[in-house]
Scaffold this active site. Structure first.
Site, mmCIF file in Angstrom:
data_model
loop_
_atom_site.group_PDB
_atom_site.id
_atom_site.type_symbol
_atom_site.label_atom_id
_atom_site.label_comp_id
_atom_site.label_asym_id
_atom_site.label_seq_id
_atom_site.Cartn_x
_atom_site.Cartn_y
_atom_site.Cartn_z
ATOM 1 N N ASN A 57 0.847 -1.193 0.000
ATOM 2 C CA ASN A 57 0.000 0.000 0.000
ATOM 3 C C ASN A 57 0.883 1.243 0.000
ATOM 4 O OD1 ASN A 57 -2.464 1.569 0.343
ATOM 5 N ND2 ASN A 57 -1.830 1.875 2.469
ATOM 6 N N HIS A 88 0.895 5.205 1.290
ATOM 7 C CA HIS A 88 0.182 6.108 2.194
ATOM 8 C C HIS A 88 0.844 7.490 2.140
ATOM 9 C CE1 HIS A 88 -2.377 7.340 5.453
ATOM 10 N NE2 HIS A 88 -1.312 7.858 6.044
HETATM 11 C C1 GAR Z 1 -2.653 8.652 -3.140
HETATM 12 O O1 GAR Z 1 -2.200 9.916 -2.755
HETATM 13 C C2 GAR Z 1 -2.455 7.655 -2.020
HETATM 14 O O2 GAR Z 1 -1.362 7.960 -1.227
HETATM 15 C C3 GAR Z 1 -3.737 7.797 -1.262
HETATM 16 O O3 GAR Z 1 -4.712 7.956 -2.250
HETATM 17 C C4 GAR Z 1 -4.163 8.654 -3.344
HETATM 18 C C5 GAR Z 1 -4.570 7.979 -4.629
HETATM 19 O O4 GAR Z 1 -4.156 8.718 -5.722
HETATM 20 N N1 GAR Z 1 -3.991 6.627 -0.472
HETATM 21 C C6 GAR Z 1 -4.412 6.683 0.787
HETATM 22 O O5 GAR Z 1 -4.675 7.729 1.352
HETATM 23 C C7 GAR Z 1 -4.573 5.327 1.462
HETATM 24 N N2 GAR Z 1 -4.618 5.491 2.885
HETATM 25 P P1 GAR Z 1 -4.120 8.078 -7.174
HETATM 26 O O6 GAR Z 1 -5.478 7.403 -7.381
HETATM 27 O O7 GAR Z 1 -3.936 9.256 -8.058
HETATM 28 O O8 GAR Z 1 -2.987 7.108 -7.239
#
Ligand code: GAR
Length: 206
Positions: free
Chosen positions: A112, A114
């Protein structure tokens, strides 16, 4: 000469998919010896699905609405991943906590990303949490997934400075640039067989 077959990635998404795109780009450029064999989204309108389709990657819309139990949703996800012979599961902005059903099906093979330096600021709105706390540095963390909220063994982290006048959007954009590099680097290490987990610690071969 036949080399090792590419590592088979299953990517879980919920949103815009910029991390998915970064992984696709690095596979296509030959930097990561892997193949994305399926992209699974729990949201039918996730832009990540369009990105996958543009690269002819099979997509599965697997909405959670019909499932009352998180474990049965995960059991169905495991079936999809297994039917594609997935070696490594990538949570690229997949906004769900996994149950033991998923975690035990892919031991130390679910990653994952974060948007904070864990164990600080787990859960939702990590960038806003960092701003509210007043830290000078935040960043991103790639970790193996366990059943907790962003608690699994840490693979790689990148530090990103917080500016005095940052908004959540500005900080998120700066962190996302780091996410794309860091996630790709972690996946590459896994694909190269350089990662070993001992208790909570991830050992990376030199
Ligand atoms: C990313 O910034 C990731 O770090 C976050 O969602 C976003 C997805 O962006 N994930 C979380 O917060 C999980 N806890 P993306 O769809 O453009 O890759």
């Amino acid at each position: 000469m036949y080399g090792k077959p590419p590592c088979r990635l299953g990517v879980l998404v919920s949103g815009s998919g910029t991390n998915l795109q970064a992984i696709i780009d690095r596979i296509e450029s030959g930097e990561i010896h892997a193949e994305i064999v399926c992209v699974i989204s729990n949201k039918a309108d996730a832009y990540a699905l369009t990105r996958a389709a543009q690269h002819r990657i099979p997509v599965v819309v697997h909405e959670n609405a019909g499932f009352t139990e998180r474990r049965s949703y995960d059991a169905a996800t495991v079936e999809i991943l297994r039917s594609h012979n997935v070696d490594l599961v990538i949570m690229a902005g997949f906004m769900r906590i996994l149950t033991d059903v998923m975690v035990n099906a892919f031991p130390h093979a679910i990653m994952n990303i974060h948007p904070a330096l864990l164990p600080s600021f787990p859960g939702l709105h990590a960038q806003q949490q960092a701003l509210d706390y007043g830290v000078r540095y935040s960043g991103c963390t790639v970790h193996f997934v366990d059943c907790g909220t962003d608690t699994g063994p840490i693979i790689l982290q990148t530090v990103v400075p917080v500016e005095q006048d940052d908004t959540e959007e500005a900080l998120s954009a700066r962190i996302q640039k780091a996410e794309h590099q860091t996630f790709a680097a972690a996946i590459k290490l896994f694909v190269q067989g350089k990662i070993r987990v001992v208790g909570r610690k991830v050992i990376i071969a030199k």
